[in-house]
Motif scaffolding. Structure first.
Motif, PDB file in Angstrom:
ATOM      1  N   UNK A  87       0.844  -1.189   0.000  1.00 30.62           N
ATOM      2  CA  UNK A  87       0.000   0.000   0.000  1.00 30.62           C
ATOM      3  C   UNK A  87       0.883   1.243   0.000  1.00 30.62           C
ATOM      4  N   UNK A  88       0.634   2.172  -0.907  1.00 30.86           N
ATOM      5  CA  UNK A  88       1.423   3.390  -0.963  1.00 30.86           C
ATOM      6  C   UNK A  88       2.702   3.236  -1.782  1.00 30.86           C
ATOM      7  N   UNK A  89       3.164   1.971  -1.967  1.00 33.42           N
ATOM      8  CA  UNK A  89       4.361   1.743  -2.775  1.00 33.42           C
ATOM      9  C   UNK A  89       3.975   1.465  -4.219  1.00 33.42           C
ATOM     10  N   UNK A  90       2.842   0.788  -4.375  1.00 34.55           N
ATOM     11  CA  UNK A  90       2.308   0.506  -5.705  1.00 34.55           C
ATOM     12  C   UNK A  90       0.875   1.024  -5.741  1.00 34.55           C
ATOM     13  N   UNK A  91       0.381   1.356  -6.925  1.00 38.36           N
ATOM     14  CA  UNK A  91      -1.021   1.775  -7.040  1.00 38.36           C
ATOM     15  C   UNK A  91      -1.896   0.519  -6.987  1.00 38.36           C
ATOM     16  N   UNK A  92      -3.197   0.718  -6.736  1.00 35.92           N
ATOM     17  CA  UNK A  92      -4.123  -0.414  -6.715  1.00 35.92           C
ATOM     18  C   UNK A  92      -4.065  -1.182  -8.032  1.00 35.92           C
ATOM     19  N   UNK A  93      -3.953  -0.430  -9.134  1.00 30.91           N
ATOM     20  CA  UNK A  93      -3.917  -1.064 -10.452  1.00 30.91           C
ATOM     21  C   UNK A  93      -2.647  -1.893 -10.625  1.00 30.91           C
ATOM     22  N   UNK A  94      -1.516  -1.382 -10.122  1.00 32.02           N
ATOM     23  CA  UNK A  94      -0.255  -2.125 -10.239  1.00 32.02           C
ATOM     24  C   UNK A  94      -0.316  -3.408  -9.418  1.00 32.02           C
TER      25      UNK A  94
END
Ligand code: HEC
Length: 106
Positions: A87-94
């Motif tokens: 969370x916060x490192x990658x987007x939800x889509x990623x």
């Protein structure tokens, strides 16, 4: 002259389309390779030194197989045991794309 311009436009459109298609296909793979592979292995088999140290569950194991896509997305977003939260490192889509790619590995 007009004909040349028209075929150039068609060519440009085709290039754009091919470009965006290959991006959509490979983004999950790129994210997985950059962020997940060191712990889960190139094929999800948990065969890297980090995976052995942390006792990562191989993709082919029954525990991993019974997980739904939504459960995997949640575990990747919030973390689980030694698995870091993304969370916060990658987007939800990623995260979703990486999970979809991971689930497709065999
Ligand atoms: C630092 C090492 C590490 C990295 C990087 C990592 N994982 Fe994990 N992962 C683990 C470990 C350890 C577990 C086992 C957790 C447990 O004990 O239940 C795990 C478990 C999982 C699970 C199963 C969760 C469950 O509910 O049992 C999924 C799905 C998963 N990882 C996906 C990913 C994805 C997708 C990425 C990349 C965005 C990723 N992991 C990156 C170490 C890692």
């Amino acid at each position: 002259m007009t004909k040349t311009i028209r075929s150039l436009a068609v060519l440009a459109a085709a290039v754009c389309l091919a470009g965006s298609m290959s991006f959509a296909q490979s983004s999950g793979e790129a994210t997985y390779k950059a962020k997940c592979q060191m712990c889960h292995g190139a094929k999800g088999a948990a065969d890297t030194p980090a995976a052995k140290m942390m006792k990562v569950v191989p993709l082919a194991s029954p525990e991993m197989k019974k997980l739904t896509e939504a459960e995997m997305i949640k575990a990747t977003t919030d973390g689980k045991a030694k698995m870091p939260a993304f969370k916060g490192k990658l987007t939800d889509a990623q995260i979703k794309d990486a999970v979809v790619y991971f689930r497709g590995l065999k």
